[in-house]
Design a protein around this motif. Structure first.
Motif, PDB file in Angstrom:
ATOM      1  N   HIS A  46       0.837  -1.133   0.055  1.00 46.43           N
ATOM      2  CA  HIS A  46      -0.054   0.030   0.071  1.00 46.43           C
ATOM      3  C   HIS A  46       0.971   1.162   0.128  1.00 46.43           C
ATOM      4  O   HIS A  46       0.532   2.280  -0.558  1.00 46.43           O
ATOM      5  N   GLY A  47       2.035   1.105   0.595  1.00 41.15           N
ATOM      6  CA  GLY A  47       2.943   2.527   0.737  1.00 41.15           C
ATOM      7  C   GLY A  47       3.451   2.766  -0.647  1.00 41.15           C
ATOM      8  O   GLY A  47       3.331   4.185  -1.194  1.00 41.15           O
ATOM      9  N   GLU A  48       3.876   1.834  -1.449  1.00 35.03           N
ATOM     10  CA  GLU A  48       4.237   2.098  -2.730  1.00 35.03           C
ATOM     11  C   GLU A  48       3.152   2.450  -3.782  1.00 35.03           C
ATOM     12  O   GLU A  48       3.367   3.442  -4.670  1.00 35.03           O
ATOM     13  N   PHE A  49       1.981   1.836  -3.698  1.00 40.34           N
ATOM     14  CA  PHE A  49       0.734   2.343  -4.310  1.00 40.34           C
ATOM     15  C   PHE A  49       0.642   3.774  -4.334  1.00 40.34           C
ATOM     16  O   PHE A  49       0.324   4.296  -5.078  1.00 40.34           O
ATOM     17  N   LEU A  50       0.553   4.208  -2.781  1.00 43.91           N
ATOM     18  CA  LEU A  50       0.031   5.524  -2.247  1.00 43.91           C
ATOM     19  C   LEU A  50       1.056   6.446  -2.845  1.00 43.91           C
ATOM     20  O   LEU A  50       0.533   7.446  -3.456  1.00 43.91           O
ATOM     21  N   ARG A  51       2.320   6.154  -2.845  1.00 40.03           N
ATOM     22  CA  ARG A  51       3.360   6.954  -3.505  1.00 40.03           C
ATOM     23  C   ARG A  51       3.255   7.439  -5.148  1.00 40.03           C
ATOM     24  O   ARG A  51       3.303   8.470  -5.690  1.00 40.03           O
TER      25      ARG A  51
END
Length: 628
Positions: A245-250
């Motif tokens: 989710h962190g990479e997706f949000l970035r």
């Protein structure tokens, strides 16, 4: 004299898989809707055609062997003996990979899934991987669900949703039995909406319709994901289920929103309207089309639509999920569908070229439920590949073009003459297929044929025993239906513990190896990047064309001479680009192989697109009327 009504279901490769009642009346077949399946309200013209098909005088009724230019009727004993002899010689000389199976979806009865057990007993084989239909999208969804499978929402749940969004799906023509569920959704105050490249029959009957650029579905889905996150309207629990989710949000926060809308071909006002509709009609079921994934970036199309469904709460409420297909085989006992660990795979669109240069060579080719010489890309190359194989066997109902190219043709029964099971990948029913009429002539079911071949070869395989397991009370989740189709819940596959969302844009080089058989090119690029495709977007880009050779525009309606130079095409990572920056003149053109005789069967129509001209055409494995 009339026989009793028996339960069966249409075996065509169709999500409806309509359950029917059938009987013999005075030597003729009668069909009617099975009232036990509430999703089936009529039998279509193709289904009714089986009434005449079973007694068609053109049916193959006996094994036939090629002798020169003629066909000679032989006995099953002779046919099995010759077949076994050819396979034994091939395996002895070149190993089991010299035996190839080409099977498709000509009949979707479950017993066809027992055939790979024959090749497991043989020690291995060569086969095709992927399908011409749904492999690219399915690959993207399997990656998104961390290998779990393809999401599916039962029609019973769709009936109670408040919104349904078709991403290019023309269900009125391709899944008409959805109509009762759509009517129930509307009675409950819900709405249906459609994102499409043209005003299809489904779009015309939907409550909302928005026109999108071909291949731009992923960009709209990404734009909507960003809006949900920015406005904090995304379902709060999704982060706990998503492993990246962190990479997706970035990636979302770095997205160029204007560029996304340009890829989707939508104005900001239209995109805002879609966004407001999603918020006001929760829960919304997302149903992507098969055509929406027939691009080189088809896997990313589905991964981004899936991401939107997740942010809309698809993991909490199945009616807010994505629905594409399902695997009915999970209902049967573990181990009943066996497959060898020694398999060589050719791409479903590239197998003829791979076969011609394969080592070890393919010596025996077995074809069933398929007619590749008429239904697959590049029939000329397919015929060349078939000619290179020493011995070819085709199990068929009629003498098709593919059967004509084989050495041995075996008569197969049709579903009305078989005991079997049939499920549908578009509904939650599974039907017991009862034998309605005796097989004509010497016709046999495919599992019986391969079981007899296994016996002739002395293989350790009890095909009849495997088949009998399909009719026992070991059928999981509930006892098997007896005579009448019963609804079987296959689970709500959006209710997953681990999900993976896309962290890249859809580029031209995002080829899906599962469908093409090739090696996927790098596809991880920033959402805000301006791809090379944008440079050619106005001058013309053709998706899904034959990737084996570069092409040239050979002739036009207004000019019979060769159009080359600025108007020729060059291949770039599987995509055809117009050479030069100046627009192509309006007209009709022909795309052909460079240096090859004749031309490809693909027309190019030059249409105005505002700031220039774009190529428009219909190509193999492409969405309808693709525009670059």
């Amino acid at each position: 004299m009339n026989s009793e009504w028996k339960t069966t279901a249409c075996p065509y490769d169709c999500p409806c898989a309509c359950s029917m009642l059938a009987r013999v009346n005075g030597g003729n077949i009668e069909l009617r809707v099975n009232p036990a399946n509430k999703q089936c309200s009529f039998i279509c013209a193709k289904g009714r055609r089986f009434i005449k098909r079973i007694n068609d005088p053109r049916r193959l009724l006996h094994p036939l062997m090629r002798r020169g230019a003629d066909w000679v009727k032989i006995s099953w004993d002779e046919a099995l003996g010759l077949w076994a002899e050819k396979i034994s010689a091939a395996v002895k000389d070149c190993g089991p990979l010299s035996v190839m199976s080409f099977a498709s979806a000509g009949s979707m009865t479950f017993s066809k899934q027992l055939i790979p057990a024959f090749y497991a007993a043989l020690g291995g084989f060569t086969k095709t991987k992927g399908t011409l239909c749904s492999s690219i999208g399915s690959a993207g969804l399997k990656e998104s669900t961390c290998g779990f499978g393809v999401p599916y929402v039962p029609l019973e749940d769709i009936s109670t949703a408040r919104g349904l969004l078709f991403w290019g799906r023309n269900s009125r023509h391709t899944q008409p039995q959805m109509a009762p569920s759509l009517a129930a959704l509307r009675r409950g105050g819900g709405e249906t909406a459609c994102v499409e490249v043209s005003l299809s029959a489904t779009a015309a009957q939907s409550d909302r319709f928005w026109r999108i650029s071909p291949g731009g579905d992923w960009a709209l889905a990404a734009w909507l994901c960003r809006r949900l996150v920015d406005d904090k309207r995304d379902c709060r629990g999704w982060r706990a289920r998503v492993v990246n989710h962190g990479e997706f949000l970035r990636v979302l926060h770095n997205a160029d929103m204007e560029w996304l809308l340009a890829q989707a071909g939508l104005s900001e006002e239209t995109a805002e309207e879609i966004y407001r509709w999603l918020l006001s009609h929760y829960p919304v079921v997302h149903i992507p089309a098969y055509g929406a994934q027939r691009y080189l970036h088809g896997d990313m199309q589905f991964r981004w639509i899936f991401a939107l469904a997740v942010l809309c709460g698809g993991f909490e409420d199945a009616r807010a999920g994505l629905s594409f297909s399902k695997d009915e085989g999970e209902l049967f006992p573990d181990g009943i569908f066996k497959e060898s660990s020694n398999i060589r795979r050719f791409g479903v669109t590239t197998w003829p070229a791979e076969l011609l240069k394969a080592e070890p060579p393919v010596r025996v080719l077995n074809i069933l439920c398929a007619n590749p010489a008429q239904q697959s890309p590049d029939s000329r190359l397919i015929e060349e590949a078939l000619a290179a194989v020493d011995f070819k066997v085709c199990s068929e109902v009629f003498m098709t073009r593919t059967a004509e190219l084989c050495d041995l043709v075996l008569p197969t029964s049709i579903f009305l003459e078989e005991e079997d099971w049939i499920g549908g990948y578009g509904h939650s029913y599974i039907s017991r297929n009862e034998r309605v009429a005796a097989p004509r002539g010497e016709c046999r079911s495919d599992w019986e044929t391969y079981g007899a071949l296994a016996e002739r070869l002395g293989l350790d395989l009890d095909m009849r025993g495997l088949f009998s397991q399909m009719g026992t009370d070991d059928l999981r989740r509930r006892p098997p239906p007896r005579g009448i189709a019963e609804p079987l819940s296959l689970g709500r596959t959006m209710l997953l513990e681990a999900l993976r969302l896309p962290c890249a844009a859809a580029g031209d080089d995002a080829a899906a190896a599962e469908n093409t058989g090739g090696t996927p090119a790098p596809r991880h690029r920033s959402l805000g990047a301006v791809h090379q495709r944008a440079k050619y977007r106005r001058s013309g880009v053709v998706y899904g064309a034959d990737r084996q050779s570069a092409g040239k525009i050979l002739s036009g309606e207004k000019d019979s001479g060769r159009r080359q130079g600025a108007h020729s095409l060059r291949q770039r990572r599987g995509t055809y680009h117009a050479r030069g920056d100046r627009p192509l003149p309006r007209g009709r053109y022909r795309l052909g192989d460079a240096g090859a005789a004749g031309t490809k069967q693909a027309d190019l129509r030059i249409r105005g697109t505002g700031e220039g001209r774009a190529l428009r055409g219909v190509f193999y494995n492409s969405r309808k009327d693709v525009t670059g």
